[in-house]
Structure formats: C-alpha cells, structure tokens
Design a protein around this motif. Sequence first.
Motif, PDB file in Angstrom:
ATOM      1  N   MET A 176      47.687  30.793  37.701  1.00  0.00           N
ATOM      2  CA  MET A 176      46.550  29.920  37.505  1.00  0.00           C
ATOM      3  C   MET A 176      46.996  28.506  37.143  1.00  0.00           C
ATOM      4  O   MET A 176      46.703  27.544  37.811  1.00  0.00           O
ATOM      5  CB  MET A 176      45.665  30.449  36.365  1.00  0.00           C
ATOM      6  N   SER A 177      47.797  28.404  36.056  1.00  0.00           N
ATOM      7  CA  SER A 177      48.183  27.089  35.568  1.00  0.00           C
ATOM      8  C   SER A 177      49.260  26.470  36.448  1.00  0.00           C
ATOM      9  O   SER A 177      50.215  27.125  36.842  1.00  0.00           O
ATOM     10  CB  SER A 177      48.707  27.202  34.134  1.00  0.00           C
ATOM     11  N   MET A 178      49.092  25.187  36.753  1.00  0.00           N
ATOM     12  CA  MET A 178      50.053  24.507  37.600  1.00  0.00           C
ATOM     13  C   MET A 178      51.388  24.320  36.911  1.00  0.00           C
ATOM     14  O   MET A 178      52.432  24.269  37.533  1.00  0.00           O
ATOM     15  CB  MET A 178      49.527  23.126  37.979  1.00  0.00           C
ATOM     16  N   PHE A 179      51.332  24.160  35.588  1.00  0.00           N
ATOM     17  CA  PHE A 179      52.552  23.929  34.833  1.00  0.00           C
ATOM     18  C   PHE A 179      52.902  25.193  34.057  1.00  0.00           C
ATOM     19  O   PHE A 179      53.169  25.164  32.873  1.00  0.00           O
ATOM     20  CB  PHE A 179      52.373  22.758  33.862  1.00  0.00           C
ATOM     21  N   GLY A 180      52.877  26.325  34.739  1.00  0.00           N
ATOM     22  CA  GLY A 180      52.945  27.604  34.071  1.00  0.00           C
ATOM     23  C   GLY A 180      54.327  28.008  33.581  1.00  0.00           C
ATOM     24  O   GLY A 180      54.549  29.158  33.233  1.00  0.00           O
ATOM     25  N   LEU A 181      55.256  27.078  33.553  1.00  0.00           N
ATOM     26  CA  LEU A 181      56.622  27.393  33.140  1.00  0.00           C
ATOM     27  C   LEU A 181      56.654  28.058  31.781  1.00  0.00           C
ATOM     28  O   LEU A 181      56.041  27.587  30.835  1.00  0.00           O
ATOM     29  CB  LEU A 181      57.438  26.097  33.048  1.00  0.00           C
ATOM     30  N   GLY A 182      57.349  29.142  31.718  1.00  0.00           N
ATOM     31  CA  GLY A 182      57.541  29.784  30.432  1.00  0.00           C
ATOM     32  C   GLY A 182      56.296  30.401  29.830  1.00  0.00           C
ATOM     33  O   GLY A 182      56.233  30.677  28.654  1.00  0.00           O
ATOM     34  N   ARG A 183      55.255  30.595  30.649  1.00  0.00           N
ATOM     35  CA  ARG A 183      54.055  31.267  30.140  1.00  0.00           C
ATOM     36  C   ARG A 183      53.715  32.413  31.082  1.00  0.00           C
ATOM     37  O   ARG A 183      52.744  32.354  31.814  1.00  0.00           O
ATOM     38  CB  ARG A 183      52.874  30.304  30.081  1.00  0.00           C
ATOM     39  N   PRO A 184      54.535  33.457  31.055  1.00  0.00           N
ATOM     40  CA  PRO A 184      54.395  34.515  32.052  1.00  0.00           C
ATOM     41  C   PRO A 184      53.082  35.285  31.949  1.00  0.00           C
ATOM     42  O   PRO A 184      52.631  35.854  32.914  1.00  0.00           O
ATOM     43  CB  PRO A 184      55.603  35.415  31.771  1.00  0.00           C
ATOM     44  N   MET A 218      45.295  10.451  34.856  1.00  0.00           N
ATOM     45  CA  MET A 218      45.346  10.822  33.449  1.00  0.00           C
ATOM     46  C   MET A 218      46.708  10.475  32.863  1.00  0.00           C
ATOM     47  O   MET A 218      47.507  11.354  32.508  1.00  0.00           O
ATOM     48  CB  MET A 218      45.069  12.317  33.299  1.00  0.00           C
ATOM     49  N   ASP A 219      46.977   9.190  32.732  1.00  0.00           N
ATOM     50  CA  ASP A 219      48.257   8.751  32.181  1.00  0.00           C
ATOM     51  C   ASP A 219      48.278   8.953  30.675  1.00  0.00           C
ATOM     52  O   ASP A 219      47.243   9.028  30.029  1.00  0.00           O
ATOM     53  CB  ASP A 219      48.478   7.266  32.467  1.00  0.00           C
ATOM     54  N   GLY A 220      49.459   8.997  30.134  1.00  0.00           N
ATOM     55  CA  GLY A 220      49.606   9.014  28.688  1.00  0.00           C
ATOM     56  C   GLY A 220      49.292  10.352  28.043  1.00  0.00           C
ATOM     57  O   GLY A 220      49.138  10.439  26.847  1.00  0.00           O
ATOM     58  N   LEU A 221      49.175  11.383  28.833  1.00  0.00           N
ATOM     59  CA  LEU A 221      48.963  12.709  28.251  1.00  0.00           C
ATOM     60  C   LEU A 221      50.311  13.405  28.111  1.00  0.00           C
ATOM     61  O   LEU A 221      51.192  13.262  28.967  1.00  0.00           O
ATOM     62  CB  LEU A 221      48.051  13.551  29.145  1.00  0.00           C
ATOM     63  N   THR A 222      50.451  14.175  27.060  1.00  0.00           N
ATOM     64  CA  THR A 222      51.656  14.985  26.939  1.00  0.00           C
ATOM     65  C   THR A 222      51.573  16.140  27.933  1.00  0.00           C
ATOM     66  O   THR A 222      50.513  16.401  28.498  1.00  0.00           O
ATOM     67  CB  THR A 222      51.772  15.584  25.532  1.00  0.00           C
ATOM     68  N   ASN A 223      52.679  16.824  28.122  1.00  0.00           N
ATOM     69  CA  ASN A 223      52.684  17.966  29.031  1.00  0.00           C
ATOM     70  C   ASN A 223      51.672  19.020  28.614  1.00  0.00           C
ATOM     71  O   ASN A 223      50.966  19.583  29.446  1.00  0.00           O
ATOM     72  CB  ASN A 223      54.076  18.601  29.076  1.00  0.00           C
ATOM     73  N   ALA A 224      51.591  19.272  27.309  1.00  0.00           N
ATOM     74  CA  ALA A 224      50.657  20.281  26.809  1.00  0.00           C
ATOM     75  C   ALA A 224      49.222  19.873  27.113  1.00  0.00           C
ATOM     76  O   ALA A 224      48.402  20.695  27.512  1.00  0.00           O
ATOM     77  CB  ALA A 224      50.846  20.468  25.302  1.00  0.00           C
ATOM     78  N   GLU A 225      48.950  18.589  26.962  1.00  0.00           N
ATOM     79  CA  GLU A 225      47.598  18.107  27.253  1.00  0.00           C
ATOM     80  C   GLU A 225      47.265  18.220  28.734  1.00  0.00           C
ATOM     81  O   GLU A 225      46.159  18.586  29.118  1.00  0.00           O
ATOM     82  CB  GLU A 225      47.451  16.656  26.771  1.00  0.00           C
ATOM     83  N   ARG A 263      48.452  20.356  30.764  1.00  0.00           N
ATOM     84  CA  ARG A 263      48.253  21.775  31.039  1.00  0.00           C
ATOM     85  C   ARG A 263      46.836  22.185  30.638  1.00  0.00           C
ATOM     86  O   ARG A 263      46.124  22.839  31.382  1.00  0.00           O
ATOM     87  CB  ARG A 263      49.281  22.583  30.238  1.00  0.00           C
ATOM     88  N   GLU A 264      46.429  21.755  29.450  1.00  0.00           N
ATOM     89  CA  GLU A 264      45.089  22.044  28.953  1.00  0.00           C
ATOM     90  C   GLU A 264      44.026  21.464  29.900  1.00  0.00           C
ATOM     91  O   GLU A 264      43.053  22.125  30.265  1.00  0.00           O
ATOM     92  CB  GLU A 264      44.929  21.452  27.535  1.00  0.00           C
ATOM     93  N   PHE A 265      44.243  20.221  30.325  1.00  0.00           N
ATOM     94  CA  PHE A 265      43.294  19.559  31.231  1.00  0.00           C
ATOM     95  C   PHE A 265      43.187  20.339  32.546  1.00  0.00           C
ATOM     96  O   PHE A 265      42.099  20.640  33.028  1.00  0.00           O
ATOM     97  CB  PHE A 265      43.768  18.128  31.505  1.00  0.00           C
TER      98      PHE A 265
END
Lengths: 97, 97, 97, 90, 90, 90
Positions: free
Chosen positions: C1-9, E1-8, E10-12
């Motif tokens: 699902m997540s595009m940046f799913g690295l390390g979240r199996p 969406m510039d200036g967001l951290t990776n975690a943000e 991902r959440e978005f």
Amino acid sequence: MSMFGLGRPQPSSAEKIAAAEQEMDLITDMFNKLQQACMKKCVPREYREGEINKGEGVCIDRCAAKFFDVQLKVSELLQAEAAAKGAGGGGMGFGGM
Amino acid sequence: MSMFGLGRPQPSSAEKIAAAEQEMDLITDMFNKLQQACMKKCVPREYREGEINKGEGVCIDRCAAKFFDVQLKVSELLQAEAAAKGAGGGGMGFGGM
Amino acid sequence: MSMFGLGRPQPSSAEKIAAAEQEMDLITDMFNKLQQACMKKCVPREYREGEINKGEGVCIDRCAAKFFDVQLKVSELLQAEAAAKGAGGGGMGFGGM
Amino acid sequence: MDGLTNAEQREFQSRMERKQMKEFMGMFSNLVSHCFDSCIDDFTTKSLVQRETGCVSRCVQKFMAGSERIGQRFQEQQAQMMNQPPPGSR
Amino acid sequence: MDGLTNAEQREFQSRMERKQMKEFMGMFSNLVSHCFDSCIDDFTTKSLVQRETGCVSRCVQKFMAGSERIGQRFQEQQAQMMNQPPPGSR
Amino acid sequence: MDGLTNAEQREFQSRMERKQMKEFMGMFSNLVSHCFDSCIDDFTTKSLVQRETGCVSRCVQKFMAGSERIGQRFQEQQAQMMNQPPPGSR
C-alpha cells in the motif's frame, strides 16, 4: 462512554474537542436541511428576479417554524421509542452497526 | 489563519497536508457534481445501449463547458458579494456557524 | 500500500484501524442506500397508516434481494473492466484524482 | 472549552477553521449544481447564452437572500432553545 | 509537498490512498443506487429478470463511458485554469 | 483487531462510538427532512395543523418499521456473504 474507561474518570481534552465538533456538525447539518427544505417549498426555481418577494419571505418564516416543530416531534417520537425498547442498545433497525 | 499564531510564522507540515487534502476534496467534489449534472442533462436513464452515442457525447462536451462557466460565474458573484460586505467574517447567511 | 514502505513489512496498528473503519463505512453506506432505494420503491409517501402493510413488506423483501443482486452484478462488471484495462491504476475516468 | 492547554486550543481552533472552509466549499459546489440544474437546458451552444447568465445571477442572489433569512430564523430558534427545557421533560 | 520529513510524506501518502479508496467506494455505492433505481421496477419476483440484468450492464457501461468523457473535459479544464489569471482579476 | 495495545483498543473503541453517533445524527436529520417534505405543504399557518402532526407520526413510525425490516434482510445477507466465495471466483 469508553468501554475501557478504567482510571479515566473525566473526559479527556480530545473527547471534549470531539464532542464540540460533533455538536457543530449536527447544527450545520440541520441548517443545511432546513435551507434545502424551505427553498424547495417556498422559492420556485424560475429565477425571474433576484430578490425574495413578500410571499416567499412569509412562506420561508412559516416553513422554518414548521421545520423546527417537526424536528421536535421526531426527536420526541424517537425518545419514546427508545424508552419503550428499554433504552438498550440500538433498536433503530441498524442492527449491530 | 491560526488565532494563536505566536511564534509560528510559517505553516506547519500538518497545515500543509491539511490544505492539500482540502484542495483535493474540492476538486473531487466538483468532478462528482459535474458528472451528476451532465449525466442527468445528457444521458436518458433508459439504457437501451451501453455506449455514449454521438448526440450524448456532444451534449456532454457542451454541458461540461457550461458547467465550468457557471462555476466561474458563481465564484465571481460570491467574491463581489464578499467585497461589498467589506470582506468581514461570514456574510453568507451562515450566521456564526 | 505505502509507497515508502521500506522496513514496514506488516500493517501498523493505525493502518489496521483505518481498514476496519473503512469497511464499516462501506457497510453503513450500503445499508443507507438500500434503505433509501427500497423505501422509495415500496412505501408510498402518503403515510395513511404507521405500519408496513403486507404488500409493502413483501415488496421490501424482494427489493432487498434484488438490490444485493445488483450490487454483486456491478461489482463483477467493475472487476471485469479493471482486469480488461490491465489492472493498472485508475481507468475509472477519475483521471489522476 | 475550559481546561484545554494553549496547544489544544490552537489545535481546536485550526480544526474549526478547516471545518468552516469545508462547509463553505460544500455550499459553493451545491450552489453551482443547483443554479446549473435550474438555469441551463440548452446544449446547442457551448457558451452560456445571455438568458442563462442572467438566470444564474438571479439564482445566486436569491439563494443568498433566502439563506440569510433562513439563517435569521435559525439563530432565533437556537437562542430560544437555550432557554427551554429539553424535549423529553414536557 | 516540500519540506516534509520522510515520515510525514509517508503519512500523507497513506491518507491520500485512504481518500482514493473512500472515493472509489462512494462511486461504487452511487453506481449501484443509480442503476438499481433506473432499471429495477418489478417486485413480483425476488431475482433479477433478464431485462433487468441487461439494463444494469448497459447502465454501468454507459456510466463508465460517460465518466471517462467527462473526466477528459475536466482534466483539460483543470490544465487550462493553471495557465489563467484567477477569476477576481478579470 | 488483534495485536492492538490497550491504548489503541480504547482509541479504536472511542472512534467507533463517535462514528455511530454521527450515523445516528445523520439518520435523524434525514428522517426530519423526509417527513417534513412528505407531510408539510400548507404555509398559511406557522404551527403544525393536526393533519400534519399525524402524518409526521405515521411517517416516523413507518420509517422505523421499514428500517427494521430492511435491517433484518441486510443482516441475513451479510451473514450469507461470509459463507460464500468472493464475487470474482464465480
């Protein structure tokens, strides 16, 4: 409210905020429904002029008054129904949802 | 935007995300309204065939063009109204909501 | 699902909760649509009596059965369409949204 | 909203603003839909004809006027309800 | 969406996915409602008759075709709007 | 909802409660709208006349009865679906 309410004797801030939001949502929804209902009943869709004329204005005032009466009536009927069913869960035909 | 905006000179990430979400919601809503309006105006509900025929297609194209024009027109009228009212709060008849 | 799913199996708790919520929303929506559709088809709006009479009850039962059939049919057709389009993104005419 | 920290009040405030914006956008898209549906019925041209433009203006004007009047009645009733016993106690 | 951290980001991303899913489900339930309402009017049987099944198929097909065409016009217009001054400046 | 901590279960529970409340309020406002629209057509008076009050009562009663019956069919169907292969596998 909370099923696992151990050690949380009073509503948290998040719960207060959620309750305030929900009340505002209901009020907004009711205003929208009232507006939709009374524009439909009182204002013909031909749009020959841009003003609300006298007849339409009087109709809107009475329509709003009757809408509030219906709101009150429906609320009373649902409360009576809930009381009759023993005030248990649901009873709305929304079985389990 | 924020009433207590002390020490927060620029939008936070959460605010940026919320703004992007809201824009997407408006676009989606408008697409849905457009679709509903033009299917109603141009495509009869008999469903004798599954394709959009030539007349329906042309009607949809013109309907979409007119829908955008109405959108623009309404937006201009609301802006003019807001400006006339002094661009203060509300003025939409949504008194205080 | 997540595009940046690295390390979240596996799905996080938040994702599980969101999925459960979404399923509940769909079920609620479908119940509301069913109710609206079958009350419209089977129960005249004159309200001469407060009960559902025999004819109305039978109509509701058949109406619900047909509604489920339509639901299934539409779901099959959309799946066939998605498969035909190569199961790529979208294809719903919701271009890019 | 007593008992909220400053940060919570800020959060509450910004949620209310988002809600109002959402409400306004919903009103806008409903108004567009309604006036389009009421005023546009000629699809032999792809630009609005004069009659349609006029109808849309009057439609918006009338909606705003009606909305304001209904808003007044609504507020009066909300104020009145505050001074009344709840429905169940009648 | 510039200036967001990776975690943000991902959440978005995951909120957008949920929104799309919600959008799709709303489309599905509206389509079911619409085609049911348009095609089903016989309640002397409890299973769909052939005429009804055919009508539902054509209804879905036509809706998809119409939706695609409207989507094209919509995207053209969105693209055009990007290259225009805002409405107020006319 | 396995694998959730207690705090998460509490949060989930309270979101579901808010959702149910929202659902109930939506039902309420739809019922008011529907019965108003069906029963009220006389705007020569500003209070409900007897005929209108009666109509509203029957409207609510009938809606509840219909809703219950539809709810039964809905639950039967949900239960049946659990025991069936998914639609795609037919």
